[in-house]
Design a protein around this motif. Structure first.
Motif, PDB file in Angstrom:
ATOM      1  N   ALA A  20     -39.269  15.249 -14.897  1.00  0.00           N
ATOM      2  CA  ALA A  20     -37.952  14.713 -14.556  1.00  0.00           C
ATOM      3  C   ALA A  20     -36.952  15.835 -14.301  1.00  0.00           C
ATOM      4  CB  ALA A  20     -37.453  13.798 -15.680  1.00  0.00           C
ATOM      5  N   PHE A  21     -37.033  16.888 -15.103  1.00  0.00           N
ATOM      6  CA  PHE A  21     -36.102  18.006 -14.917  1.00  0.00           C
ATOM      7  C   PHE A  21     -36.263  18.620 -13.530  1.00  0.00           C
ATOM      8  CE2 PHE A  21     -35.286  22.580 -14.983  1.00  0.00           C
ATOM      9  CZ  PHE A  21     -33.937  22.571 -15.323  1.00  0.00           C
ATOM     10  N   PHE A  22     -37.478  18.934 -13.150  1.00  0.00           N
ATOM     11  CA  PHE A  22     -37.698  19.557 -11.850  1.00  0.00           C
ATOM     12  C   PHE A  22     -37.405  18.591 -10.705  1.00  0.00           C
ATOM     13  CE2 PHE A  22     -39.972  22.702 -14.370  1.00  0.00           C
ATOM     14  CZ  PHE A  22     -39.607  23.881 -13.732  1.00  0.00           C
ATOM     15  N   ILE A  52     -29.816  11.271 -16.820  1.00  0.00           N
ATOM     16  CA  ILE A  52     -31.129  11.902 -16.793  1.00  0.00           C
ATOM     17  C   ILE A  52     -31.222  13.131 -17.694  1.00  0.00           C
ATOM     18  CG2 ILE A  52     -32.736  13.219 -15.350  1.00  0.00           C
ATOM     19  CD1 ILE A  52     -33.032  10.232 -15.009  1.00  0.00           C
ATOM     20  N   PHE A  53     -30.293  14.063 -17.556  1.00  0.00           N
ATOM     21  CA  PHE A  53     -30.459  15.340 -18.247  1.00  0.00           C
ATOM     22  C   PHE A  53     -30.302  15.251 -19.767  1.00  0.00           C
ATOM     23  CE2 PHE A  53     -29.574  16.825 -13.850  1.00  0.00           C
ATOM     24  CZ  PHE A  53     -30.801  17.424 -13.637  1.00  0.00           C
ATOM     25  N   PRO A  54     -29.325  14.521 -20.313  1.00  0.00           N
ATOM     26  CA  PRO A  54     -29.317  14.345 -21.772  1.00  0.00           C
ATOM     27  C   PRO A  54     -30.558  13.600 -22.266  1.00  0.00           C
ATOM     28  CG  PRO A  54     -27.171  13.789 -20.860  1.00  0.00           C
ATOM     29  CD  PRO A  54     -28.105  13.943 -19.700  1.00  0.00           C
ATOM     30  N   SER A  55     -31.029  12.639 -21.476  1.00  0.00           N
ATOM     31  CA  SER A  55     -32.207  11.868 -21.869  1.00  0.00           C
ATOM     32  C   SER A  55     -33.454  12.747 -21.911  1.00  0.00           C
ATOM     33  CB  SER A  55     -32.428  10.701 -20.902  1.00  0.00           C
ATOM     34  OG  SER A  55     -31.309   9.829 -20.899  1.00  0.00           O
ATOM     35  N   ILE A  56     -33.548  13.702 -20.992  1.00  0.00           N
ATOM     36  CA  ILE A  56     -34.680  14.639 -20.996  1.00  0.00           C
ATOM     37  C   ILE A  56     -34.701  15.442 -22.290  1.00  0.00           C
ATOM     38  CG2 ILE A  56     -35.583  16.752 -19.946  1.00  0.00           C
ATOM     39  CD1 ILE A  56     -34.638  15.652 -17.241  1.00  0.00           C
ATOM     40  N   VAL A  57     -33.535  15.936 -22.699  1.00  0.00           N
ATOM     41  CA  VAL A  57     -33.444  16.727 -23.932  1.00  0.00           C
ATOM     42  C   VAL A  57     -33.870  15.878 -25.129  1.00  0.00           C
ATOM     43  CG1 VAL A  57     -31.910  18.001 -25.474  1.00  0.00           C
ATOM     44  CG2 VAL A  57     -31.635  18.206 -22.988  1.00  0.00           C
ATOM     45  N   ALA A  58     -33.374  14.635 -25.198  1.00  0.00           N
ATOM     46  CA  ALA A  58     -33.737  13.740 -26.304  1.00  0.00           C
ATOM     47  C   ALA A  58     -35.239  13.473 -26.317  1.00  0.00           C
ATOM     48  CB  ALA A  58     -32.960  12.430 -26.190  1.00  0.00           C
ATOM     49  N   LEU A  59     -35.825  13.266 -25.143  1.00  0.00           N
ATOM     50  CA  LEU A  59     -37.252  12.959 -25.053  1.00  0.00           C
ATOM     51  C   LEU A  59     -38.104  14.122 -25.540  1.00  0.00           C
ATOM     52  CD1 LEU A  59     -39.482  11.005 -24.068  1.00  0.00           C
ATOM     53  CD2 LEU A  59     -39.313  12.113 -21.819  1.00  0.00           C
ATOM     54  N   VAL A  84     -28.227  17.466 -32.015  1.00  0.00           N
ATOM     55  CA  VAL A  84     -28.346  17.607 -30.563  1.00  0.00           C
ATOM     56  C   VAL A  84     -29.030  16.374 -29.977  1.00  0.00           C
ATOM     57  CG1 VAL A  84     -29.391  18.936 -28.694  1.00  0.00           C
ATOM     58  CG2 VAL A  84     -28.386  20.121 -30.652  1.00  0.00           C
ATOM     59  N   TYR A  85     -30.103  15.936 -30.645  1.00  0.00           N
ATOM     60  CA  TYR A  85     -30.844  14.753 -30.190  1.00  0.00           C
ATOM     61  C   TYR A  85     -29.924  13.546 -30.099  1.00  0.00           C
ATOM     62  CZ  TYR A  85     -33.961  10.716 -30.337  1.00  0.00           C
ATOM     63  OH  TYR A  85     -34.567   9.511 -30.066  1.00  0.00           O
ATOM     64  N   LEU A  86     -29.181  13.272 -31.163  1.00  0.00           N
ATOM     65  CA  LEU A  86     -28.332  12.080 -31.182  1.00  0.00           C
ATOM     66  C   LEU A  86     -27.176  12.194 -30.198  1.00  0.00           C
ATOM     67  CD1 LEU A  86     -28.291  11.203 -34.984  1.00  0.00           C
ATOM     68  CD2 LEU A  86     -29.377   9.922 -33.137  1.00  0.00           C
ATOM     69  N   LEU A  87     -26.639  13.401 -30.028  1.00  0.00           N
ATOM     70  CA  LEU A  87     -25.593  13.580 -29.021  1.00  0.00           C
ATOM     71  C   LEU A  87     -26.133  13.233 -27.641  1.00  0.00           C
ATOM     72  CD1 LEU A  87     -22.814  14.561 -28.091  1.00  0.00           C
ATOM     73  CD2 LEU A  87     -23.733  16.894 -28.032  1.00  0.00           C
ATOM     74  N   GLY A  92     -26.724   9.949 -22.934  1.00  0.00           N
ATOM     75  CA  GLY A  92     -27.668   9.263 -22.062  1.00  0.00           C
ATOM     76  C   GLY A  92     -27.551   7.756 -22.152  1.00  0.00           C
ATOM     77  N   GLY A  93     -27.215   7.257 -23.342  1.00  0.00           N
ATOM     78  CA  GLY A  93     -27.104   5.817 -23.539  1.00  0.00           C
ATOM     79  C   GLY A  93     -25.909   5.213 -22.829  1.00  0.00           C
ATOM     80  N   PHE A  94     -24.741   5.831 -22.968  1.00  0.00           N
ATOM     81  CA  PHE A  94     -23.543   5.286 -22.332  1.00  0.00           C
ATOM     82  C   PHE A  94     -23.611   5.418 -20.814  1.00  0.00           C
ATOM     83  CE2 PHE A  94     -21.619   5.749 -26.610  1.00  0.00           C
ATOM     84  CZ  PHE A  94     -21.111   4.461 -26.732  1.00  0.00           C
ATOM     85  N   SER A  95     -24.132   6.551 -20.328  1.00  0.00           N
ATOM     86  CA  SER A  95     -24.286   6.690 -18.877  1.00  0.00           C
ATOM     87  C   SER A  95     -25.369   5.740 -18.367  1.00  0.00           C
ATOM     88  CB  SER A  95     -24.619   8.137 -18.516  1.00  0.00           C
ATOM     89  OG  SER A  95     -25.768   8.596 -19.209  1.00  0.00           O
TER      90      SER A  95
END
Length: 203
Positions: A20-22, A52-59, A84-87, A92-95
Motif C-alpha cells: 500500500a505504501f509503494f 491510507i498512510f496512518p492506517s499503514i503504520v497501524a497495520l 503511535v498505533y492508537l494515534l 485513519g479512522g476519522f478520515s
C-alpha cells in the motif's frame, strides 16, 4: 493462536502495508485502484492519503504489540508504539469515516465502511481508556478487537483477489467486501476473548 497463524498475521500485515505504501506513494493515485474507482479517488485525494498512510503504520505496528516477549522485555517501547498505533487508528479512522461516504458501491458500501470506521475508533478509545485506568485485561481485549478491524486492510485485499480470481464482476462483489472485510475478523476476535474466559470489561 498458534505460531503459524501468528506468523501469517505478521507477514500479511507487513506485505500489505509495504504494498500500500509503494502503491499510494509512488503511483498516480488513480492507478492504485480499480478503474471503476479512479475518478472518485482522484476527487478526494487528500482524504484518501489521510486514511491510507496512518492506517499503514497501524497495520505494521499492530502485530508487534501482541508479542508477549517483546512487551515484557521492552515495556517502554511497547507503550510508545501503542500511542503511535492508537494515534494512527484515530487519524485513519476519522478520515476513513469521511471517505466511506464516497466509497464505490452505493449505500451498501457506505454503511459497511462507515461502521468499520466507527468501531475502529470506538474500540481504540476503549483500549486507551482501559489502560489509563490500569485495567490490563480489558486493554488486551479491546486491542484484540481493534486490531481485528485494522486487519480489514488485509482481508479486503484477500477478498479482492478471490473475487477477481473466480471472475466475479467488480461492481457486484466489491460492495459486500465493505462488510466481509471486517465482520468475520471481529467475530474471530470475540471468539478468542471468549476462549480466554474474559470479558470486554467496558466499565
Amino acid at each position: 493462536m498458534n505460531k503459524v497463524v501468528k506468523s501469517l498475521i505478521y507477514i500479511s500485515s507487513a506485505l500489505i502495508g509495504i504494498y500500500a505504501f509503494f502503491a499510494y506513494a509512488f503511483l498516480e493515485l488513480g492507478n492504485a485502484v480499480h478503474p471503476s474507482m479512479k475518478v472518485n479517488f482522484n476527487a478526494h485525494a487528500l482524504g484518501i492519503y489521510a486514511h491510507i498512510f496512518p492506517s499503514i503504520v497501524a497495520l505494521i505496528l499492530g502485530p508487534f504489540q501482541f508479542n508477549e516477549k517483546f512487551r515484557l522485555n521492552h515495556i517502554q517501547v511497547h507503550r510508545k508504539l501503542g500511542k503511535v498505533y492508537l494515534l494512527c487508528v484515530f487519524l485513519g479512522g476519522f478520515s476513513g469515516l469521511y471517505m466511506a461516504q464516497f466509497s464505490f458501491g452505493g449505500m451498501v458500501s457506505h454503511v459497511g465502511f462507515s461502521l468499520l470506521a466507527i468501531l475502529w475508533i470506538t474500540s481504540g478509545f476503549y483500549a486507551y481508556s482501559s489502560i489509563v485506568r490500569k485495567k490490563i485485561q480489558a486493554h488486551k481485549n479491546w486491542m484484540a478487537v481493534n486490531f481485528s478491524l485494522t486487519f480489514a486492510a488485509v482481508t479486503l485485499r484477500i477478498g479482492l483477489g478471490i473475487g477477481f480470481a473466480i471472475g466475479l464482476p467488480f461492481e457486484l462483489f466489491y460492495p459486500y467486501l465493505a462488510w466481509l472485510c471486517w465482520v468475520p475478523n471481529l467475530l474471530v476476535a470475540f471468539l478468542i476473548i471468549k476462549k480466554d474466559n474474559t470479558s470486554l470489561q467496558i466499565i
